[in-house]
Scaffold this motif. Structure first.
Motif, short mmCIF file in Angstrom:
data_model
loop_
_atom_site.label_atom_id
_atom_site.label_comp_id
_atom_site.label_asym_id
_atom_site.label_seq_id
_atom_site.Cartn_x
_atom_site.Cartn_y
_atom_site.Cartn_z
N ARG A 100 0.84 -1.20 0.00
CA ARG A 100 0.00 0.00 0.00
C ARG A 100 0.88 1.25 0.00
NH1 ARG A 100 -5.20 0.87 0.90
NH2 ARG A 100 -5.54 -1.29 1.55
N GLY A 101 0.55 2.17 -0.89
CA GLY A 101 1.32 3.40 -1.01
C GLY A 101 2.49 3.29 -1.95
N ALA A 102 2.78 2.08 -2.43
CA ALA A 102 3.91 1.88 -3.35
C ALA A 102 3.46 1.14 -4.61
CB ALA A 102 5.03 1.12 -2.65
N GLU A 103 2.17 1.25 -4.93
CA GLU A 103 1.66 0.56 -6.11
C GLU A 103 2.24 1.17 -7.38
OE1 GLU A 103 -0.33 1.96 -3.81
OE2 GLU A 103 -1.80 0.50 -3.08
N ARG A 104 2.55 0.30 -8.33
CA ARG A 104 3.07 0.74 -9.62
C ARG A 104 2.27 0.09 -10.75
NH1 ARG A 104 8.63 -1.64 -9.95
NH2 ARG A 104 7.65 -3.24 -8.64
N THR A 105 2.23 0.77 -11.88
CA THR A 105 1.66 0.14 -13.06
C THR A 105 2.68 -0.87 -13.60
OG1 THR A 105 2.61 1.63 -14.73
CG2 THR A 105 0.54 2.34 -13.67
N VAL A 106 2.21 -1.80 -14.41
CA VAL A 106 3.13 -2.78 -15.01
C VAL A 106 4.13 -2.08 -15.93
CG1 VAL A 106 3.29 -4.88 -16.42
CG2 VAL A 106 1.43 -4.61 -14.78
N GLY A 107 3.76 -0.92 -16.44
CA GLY A 107 4.70 -0.14 -17.25
C GLY A 107 5.91 0.32 -16.45
N GLN A 108 5.80 0.32 -15.11
CA GLN A 108 6.92 0.69 -14.24
C GLN A 108 7.70 -0.52 -13.73
OE1 GLN A 108 4.04 3.00 -11.79
NE2 GLN A 108 5.60 4.61 -11.83
N TRP A 109 7.22 -1.71 -14.05
CA TRP A 109 7.90 -2.94 -13.61
C TRP A 109 9.01 -3.30 -14.57
CZ3 TRP A 109 4.52 -7.41 -11.33
CH2 TRP A 109 3.66 -6.90 -10.35
#
Length: 199
Positions: free
Chosen positions: A165-174
Motif C-alpha cells: 500500500r502506497g507503493a503501487e506501480r503500473t506494469v509499465g513501471q515494472w
C-alpha cells in the motif's frame, strides 16, 4: 538437446515474453516465432482464438504449437474490451489509441470501481492433433493515467493487486523480470507446465 516449440504469433513482444517465461522453467525448450500465414481469429472467446492460432501453427510447421489469446477485462464494462482488446479503438490495431480510448471511457469512474483483470488463455496443439487449453488471470485495477515506459499494450495503466500500500506501480513501471514472474501469461504457463513436461 533443446526441443523447439512454435509460438503462434507475429508479435515480437509476445515471443520475447514467452521465451523468458519458458526459459525460467523449461530451459530444454526453445520458443520460436511463427512465420506462416495468420489465420482469421473469428472466435468470440480467448480459448477459441487461441486454438485457431495454435492449430494453424502446428499444421504449418509440424511442431508443437503454443498460442496465447489475451486481453484486459474491465469489470465496470462488463468484461470488455476482452477478446477485442487489440482492436478496441478500431481495426488499425493501435495500442496507444486503445489505451487512450479505455482511459477516456473510464474518466468518470472512481478508483474503487476501476477493477480489472488481465486474462491469458494458452492453447497447446500437438502435431498429432491433441489439444489443451489453460488460463491465467492477473487481478488489479486501472490507473487514471498511463505511467511507465515498460511493457506494451495496456501495461502502463494496469496496477496489479498484492502490491505494498502506497507503493503501487503500473506494469509499465515494472521490470521485464518482475512482469514475467507474475503476469497472466506466467500464471497460464504455470498451469501448462505438466502438459509441457509430457513433450
Amino acid at each position: 538437446m533443446s526441443r523447439r516449440i512454435v509460438l503462434a504469433t507475429h508479435n515480437p513482444h509476445k515471443v520475447e515474453e514467452f521465451h523468458e517465461i519458458v526459459r525460467a522453467t523449461r530451459p530444454d525448450l526453445t520458443v520460436v516465432g511463427y512465420d506462416g500465414p495468420e489465420p482469421v481469429e473469428d472466435g468470440v472467446t480467448f480459448a477459441a482464438n487461441a486454438l485457431i492460432k495454435a492449430r494453424a501453427a502446428a499444421a504449418h510447421t509440424g511442431l508443437p504449437a503454443l498460442a496465447d489469446d489475451s486481453g484486459i477485462c474491465v469489470d465496470v464494462l462488463g468484461g470488455s474490451p476482452g477478446v477485442f482488446s487489440a482492436y478496441w479503438a478500431g481495426h488499425r490495431k493501435d495500442a496507444r489509441a486503445n489505451l487512450d480510448l479505455l482511459l477516456d471511457q473510464l474518466s468518470d469512474v472512481a478508483d474503487p470501481h476501476r477493477t480489472a483483470q488481465f486474462v491469458s488463455t494458452i492453447a497447446l496443439v500437438l502435431p498429432g492433433g491433441a489439444e489443451h487449453v489453460v488460463e491465467g488471470v492477473w487481478p488489479g485495477r486501472l490507473a487514471a493515467a498511463a505511467d511507465g515506459p515498460g511493457g506494451f499494450g495496456y501495461d502502463p495503466i494496469f496496477v496489479p493487486d498484492d502490491q505494498p500500500r502506497g507503493a503501487e506501480r503500473t506494469v509499465g513501471q515494472w521490470s521485464a523480470a518482475e512482469k514475467n514472474a507474475a503476469s497472466h501469461r506466467a500464471r497460464a504457463f504455470e498451469a501448462l507446465g505438466p502438459l509441457l513436461a509430457a513433450l
